[in-house]
Scaffold this motif. Structure first.
Motif: not given
Length: 306
Positions: A128-137, A220-229
């Protein structure tokens, strides 16, 4: 506070008018997910499957129940959604969903966490079509609700959910603005060294916006979102010495609480340590993020005078 309200208004406006939100044409619905991939639906989805707690949460919030959901492994489906997912097909843990079962329920959309589905993306999209999301911020959450609303044919209801959420954040921030700033830490792990979350993670970002100071600091990398902590020693945590400590649930005993330094932390000495529910870890859905605000209001905000 006017600045805060204007900022939230801008965020919502950006989400609602963003060119990557869904739009309809004579070929159906087209969406751009957080991979940058274009998703095409011939019509609004009516049988979504969730490889994420968010997928189940947003589908229920928008009134289109999922046909299949992932879980937390041995902990099962999220407690806060369990009663509304009774009888829904299980797909196993989110990091290793059973694709044969997924195929058998014939979904017309899969709402997924991007980082957990990268290795199986092609196989999932064959189903099926997939909606892949970051879901961090917070921004991820607003955008994801907007995209899911378009995919499920309910963009107006999705916009209403986002607007209501932002209005409540603004209202709680206004209510707390005259109180002195308190420091807070959100911790997880069952090991001897806890994991502490950065400011950009949705729950800690909400705490910051409501007037608290998250001692985890900026990523340290706000654009990537990773790492979370990051892992933090008890010695380093004692130096930060937060007024309040929030603990995510774990299936193991928290070894770091056995450290002889633990009792000397201010939050421990003043009995300001609280265990928060599992939805704090995946709080991007409309139902989860509202519950996080409920918890913050109940645990940390001064009651309004009667």
């Amino acid at each position: 506070m006017a600045f805060l309200q204007n900022r939230f208004a801008k965020i919502l406006l950006i989400v609602l008018l963003s060119p990557v939100s869904g739009w309809a044409d004579n070929q159906g619905i087209r969406l751009t997910d957080d991979r940058g991939e274009t998703l095409r639906l011939s019509a609004a989805a009516t049988r979504p499957a969730a490889i994420s707690t968010f997928g189940a949460d947003v589908a229920l919030a928008l009134g289109t129940p999922p046909v299949a959901v992932t879980d937390y492994g041995l902990q099962g489906v999220p407690d806060y959604l369990a009663s509304r997912l009774d009888g829904v097909t299980g797909l196993g843990p989110r990091h290793q969903p059973n694709l044969e079962v997924l195929s058998s329920v014939r979904p017309d959309l899969v709402i997924a966490i991007r980082r957990y589905t990268e290795k199986d993306g092609d196989q999932i999209e064959a189903i099926a079509p997939m909606l892949a999301l970051d879901l961090i911020t917070i921004q991820d959450s607003l955008r994801a609700v907007d995209l899911a609303g378009h995919a499920l044919g309910k963009p107006g209801k999705a916009a209403e959910l986002n607007a209501r959420f932002l209005d409540r954040v603004s209202s709680l921030a206004e209510r707390n603005k005259h109180n002195s700033t308190k420091t807070v830490a959100l911790l997880t792990s069952g090991s001897e060294t806890p994991f502490i979350y950065y400011d950009h993670f949705l729950p800690t970002s909400l705490l910051e916006r409501l007037g608290f100071d998250n001692v985890g600091g900026e990523p340290p990398n706000p654009d990537s979102g990773i790492p979370l902590g990051y892992r933090i020693s008890l010695e380093a945590l004692l130096e930060l010495n937060p007024d309040t400590i929030l603990l995510l649930p774990t299936s193991r005993q928290r070894a770091f609480t056995m450290n002889p330094i633990w009792p000397y932390l201010k939050a421990v000495r003043t009995d300001q340590v609280y265990e928060v529910p599992q939805y704090w870890k995946e709080g991007a859905g409309p139902i989860a993020r509202a519950r996080i605000l409920d918890d913050i209001q109940r645990l940390l905000l001064t009651p309004e005078p009667e």
